[in-house]
Scaffold this motif. Structure first.
Motif, mmCIF file in Angstrom:
data_model
loop_
_atom_site.group_PDB
_atom_site.id
_atom_site.type_symbol
_atom_site.label_atom_id
_atom_site.label_comp_id
_atom_site.label_asym_id
_atom_site.label_seq_id
_atom_site.Cartn_x
_atom_site.Cartn_y
_atom_site.Cartn_z
ATOM 1 N N GLU A 148 -16.135 -6.605 5.737
ATOM 2 C CA GLU A 148 -15.647 -7.885 5.234
ATOM 3 C C GLU A 148 -14.409 -7.661 4.376
ATOM 4 N N GLU A 149 -13.425 -8.505 4.541
ATOM 5 C CA GLU A 149 -12.181 -8.351 3.781
ATOM 6 C C GLU A 149 -12.442 -8.544 2.301
ATOM 7 N N LYS A 150 -11.959 -7.576 1.506
ATOM 8 C CA LYS A 150 -12.175 -7.628 0.064
ATOM 9 C C LYS A 150 -10.927 -8.086 -0.681
ATOM 10 N N VAL A 151 -9.775 -7.771 -0.147
ATOM 11 C CA VAL A 151 -8.528 -8.007 -0.861
ATOM 12 C C VAL A 151 -7.857 -9.261 -0.318
ATOM 13 N N PRO A 152 -7.668 -10.270 -1.150
ATOM 14 C CA PRO A 152 -7.062 -11.516 -0.669
ATOM 15 C C PRO A 152 -5.570 -11.343 -0.380
ATOM 16 N N ARG A 153 -5.038 -12.273 0.411
ATOM 17 C CA ARG A 153 -3.606 -12.319 0.666
ATOM 18 C C ARG A 153 -2.958 -13.275 -0.325
ATOM 19 N N VAL A 154 -1.729 -12.932 -0.708
ATOM 20 C CA VAL A 154 -0.984 -13.755 -1.649
ATOM 21 C C VAL A 154 0.449 -13.919 -1.149
ATOM 22 N N LYS A 155 1.114 -14.901 -1.676
ATOM 23 C CA LYS A 155 2.521 -15.103 -1.354
ATOM 24 C C LYS A 155 3.356 -14.199 -2.251
ATOM 25 N N LEU A 156 4.252 -13.425 -1.654
ATOM 26 C CA LEU A 156 5.142 -12.552 -2.412
ATOM 27 C C LEU A 156 6.541 -13.154 -2.376
ATOM 28 N N GLY A 157 7.029 -13.555 -3.539
ATOM 29 C CA GLY A 157 8.311 -14.234 -3.578
ATOM 30 C C GLY A 157 8.195 -15.641 -3.022
ATOM 31 N N SER A 158 9.346 -16.274 -2.807
ATOM 32 C CA SER A 158 9.336 -17.676 -2.377
ATOM 33 C C SER A 158 9.956 -17.880 -1.000
ATOM 34 N N GLN A 159 10.094 -16.797 -0.228
ATOM 35 C CA GLN A 159 10.756 -16.911 1.075
ATOM 36 C C GLN A 159 9.780 -16.983 2.250
ATOM 37 N N GLY A 160 8.462 -16.829 1.963
ATOM 38 C CA GLY A 160 7.484 -16.995 3.030
ATOM 39 C C GLY A 160 6.637 -15.788 3.357
ATOM 40 N N LEU A 161 6.902 -14.640 2.729
ATOM 41 C CA LEU A 161 6.122 -13.432 3.015
ATOM 42 C C LEU A 161 4.758 -13.504 2.326
ATOM 43 N N HIS A 162 3.707 -13.217 3.093
ATOM 44 C CA HIS A 162 2.353 -13.091 2.544
ATOM 45 C C HIS A 162 1.889 -11.657 2.726
ATOM 46 N N VAL A 163 1.310 -11.081 1.675
ATOM 47 C CA VAL A 163 0.850 -9.689 1.698
ATOM 48 C C VAL A 163 -0.526 -9.618 1.045
ATOM 49 N N SER A 164 -1.174 -8.475 1.167
ATOM 50 C CA SER A 164 -2.411 -8.278 0.417
ATOM 51 C C SER A 164 -2.076 -8.198 -1.070
ATOM 52 N N LYS A 165 -2.965 -8.682 -1.897
ATOM 53 C CA LYS A 165 -2.724 -8.760 -3.350
ATOM 54 C C LYS A 165 -2.503 -7.383 -3.960
ATOM 55 N N GLN A 166 -2.972 -6.367 -3.284
ATOM 56 C CA GLN A 166 -2.706 -4.986 -3.679
ATOM 57 C C GLN A 166 -2.265 -4.235 -2.429
ATOM 58 N N GLY A 167 -1.207 -3.443 -2.563
ATOM 59 C CA GLY A 167 -0.714 -2.682 -1.421
ATOM 60 C C GLY A 167 -1.114 -1.225 -1.501
ATOM 61 N N LEU A 168 -0.584 -0.437 -0.569
ATOM 62 C CA LEU A 168 -0.857 0.999 -0.533
ATOM 63 C C LEU A 168 0.465 1.751 -0.462
ATOM 64 N N GLY A 169 0.766 2.493 -1.524
ATOM 65 C CA GLY A 169 1.929 3.369 -1.511
ATOM 66 C C GLY A 169 1.609 4.631 -0.721
ATOM 67 N N CYS A 170 2.425 4.928 0.270
ATOM 68 C CA CYS A 170 2.102 6.008 1.214
ATOM 69 C C CYS A 170 2.888 7.291 0.968
ATOM 70 N N MET A 171 3.789 7.320 0.005
ATOM 71 C CA MET A 171 4.662 8.471 -0.202
ATOM 72 C C MET A 171 3.906 9.790 -0.339
ATOM 73 N N GLY A 172 2.890 9.789 -1.200
ATOM 74 C CA GLY A 172 2.180 11.027 -1.519
ATOM 75 C C GLY A 172 1.452 11.659 -0.346
ATOM 76 N N MET A 173 1.274 10.912 0.735
ATOM 77 C CA MET A 173 0.647 11.486 1.929
ATOM 78 C C MET A 173 1.534 12.554 2.567
ATOM 79 N N SER A 174 2.856 12.421 2.357
ATOM 80 C CA SER A 174 3.796 13.283 3.070
ATOM 81 C C SER A 174 4.828 13.964 2.194
ATOM 82 N N PHE A 175 4.981 13.560 0.927
ATOM 83 C CA PHE A 175 6.206 13.894 0.219
ATOM 84 C C PHE A 175 6.003 13.948 -1.293
ATOM 85 N N LEU A 176 6.615 14.934 -1.936
ATOM 86 C CA LEU A 176 6.756 15.096 -3.385
ATOM 87 C C LEU A 176 5.489 15.473 -4.140
#
Length: 343
Positions: free
Chosen positions: A2-30
């Motif tokens: 079951e989906e736990k993380v709600p979607r929210v509007k990011l900015g005012s141009q129409g993009l909807h995203v999950s309320k929390q994202g996933l930074g992927c950098m550390g999987m491959s880099f630095l």
């Protein structure tokens, strides 16, 4: 699941995203050696199944290998189920880093990222850092063309000054600004937050856990592998660590009172900074991803927020937020458009 993380509007141009994202950098880099590809694909799939559908990468991570990893993970995933954010602008040749925002580079970088990701469009495309030689209007002009061609949906900037944000937004509306924002990195509160709110631009907070410090404190520093860039961060150096350890200890005490972990408390603080804020904590462990999702259920009062902030005030934390402050082009300005002579 079951989906736990709600979607929210990011900015005012129409993009909807999950309320929390996933930074992927550390999987491959630095953050030490690249992690096993199969494990990272499982982690990404777990994130998507948990409702964390906003994935953050960059062509600089690897370079290139993180985008390729994301592309492999997204094979067979319905395109509308995921929001992919990537970035352009940081190039490295023979060990020398250069920031580029010229139109030819912007276009070639976008097309290369689309190819590596294996997708037809990028949901949110950021200038990773600001080229201080190129008027921001010129960079944004090319991004506007890419939007019109359907190659990108929405545009963002990272670590730009308030005036640069205004100038960019006048060319084509910005959807998000991505800046470091955590309990101990709050310089964007001086001008950037108010500017974004005035213009209707969302705020994406990277390193919301203080690059892992608010997950495990000093233990983190002792467990970092060779090649992990965090070994060089001023806040993690021996001359600063005792002071900063005391900060973590106070956050830990408050977390115990609130019945949660320090990482959940620190992440909840970022969430409580506003409905227009989307943190993108990175991780390479499913258990940590689940821990981060749990921050959404932590409720903080204004008194709680003030108490937390008193522990981590600018005069208490020791060390700059980055090892090379001048080289990160923080709050970058660009020359006026009148100075630009196209090739």
């Amino acid at each position: 699941m079951e989906e736990k993380v709600p979607r929210v509007k990011l900015g005012s141009q129409g993009l909807h995203v999950s309320k929390q994202g996933l930074g992927c950098m550390g999987m491959s880099f630095l953050y030490g050696p690249p992690k096993p590809e199969s494990d990272m694909i499982k982690l990404i799939h777990h994130a998507l199944n948990s409702g964390v559908t906003f994935l953050d990468t960059s062509d600089n991570y690897g370079p290139h290998t993180n985008e390729i990893l994301i592309g492999k993970a997204l094979k067979g995933v319905a395109r509308e189920k995921v929001q992919v954010a990537t970035k352009f602008g940081i190039t490295t040749n023979d060990g020398n880093t250069e920031i580029r925002g010229d139109p030819q580079y912007v276009r070639s970088a976008c097309e290369a990222s689309l190819n590596r990701l294996g997708i037809d469009y990028i949901d949110l495309y950021y200038a990773h850092r600001i080229d201080t030689r190129v008027p921001i209007e010129v960079t944004m002009g090319e991004l506007k063309k890419l939007v019109e061609e359907g190659k990108i949906k929405y545009v963002g900037l990272s670590e730009a000054s308030a005036s640069t944000i205004r100038r960019a937004h006048a060319v084509h509306p910005l959807t998000a600004i991505q800046n470091e924002w955590s309990l101990w990195s709050r310089d964007l509160e001086d001008e950037i937050v108010a500017t974004c709110r005035e213009l209707g631009i969302g705020i994406v907070a990277y390193s919301p856990l203080g690059r892992g410090f608010f997950s495990s404190g000093v233990q983190l520093i002792h467990s970092l592998p060779e090649g992990d860039v965090r070994k060089n961060l001023p806040r993690f150096q021996i001359e600063n660590i005792e002071t900063n350890k005391a900060v973590f200890d106070r956050v830990t005490e408050m977390a115990a009172r609130k019945g949660c972990t320090p990482s959940r408390l620190a992440l909840a603080w970022v969430h409580h900074r506003g409905d227009d804020v989307c943190p993108i904590p990175g991780t390479t462990q499913i258990t940590n991803l689940n821990q981060n999702i749990g921050a959404l259920s932590v409720k903080l009062t204004q008194q709680d927020m003030a108490e937390l902030e008193s522990y981590v005030s600018a005069d208490v934390v020791k060390g700059e937020r980055h090892a090379l402050m001048a080289s990160t082009w923080i709050a970058s300005e660009t020359p006026p458009l009148s100075s630009w002579k196209a090739d």
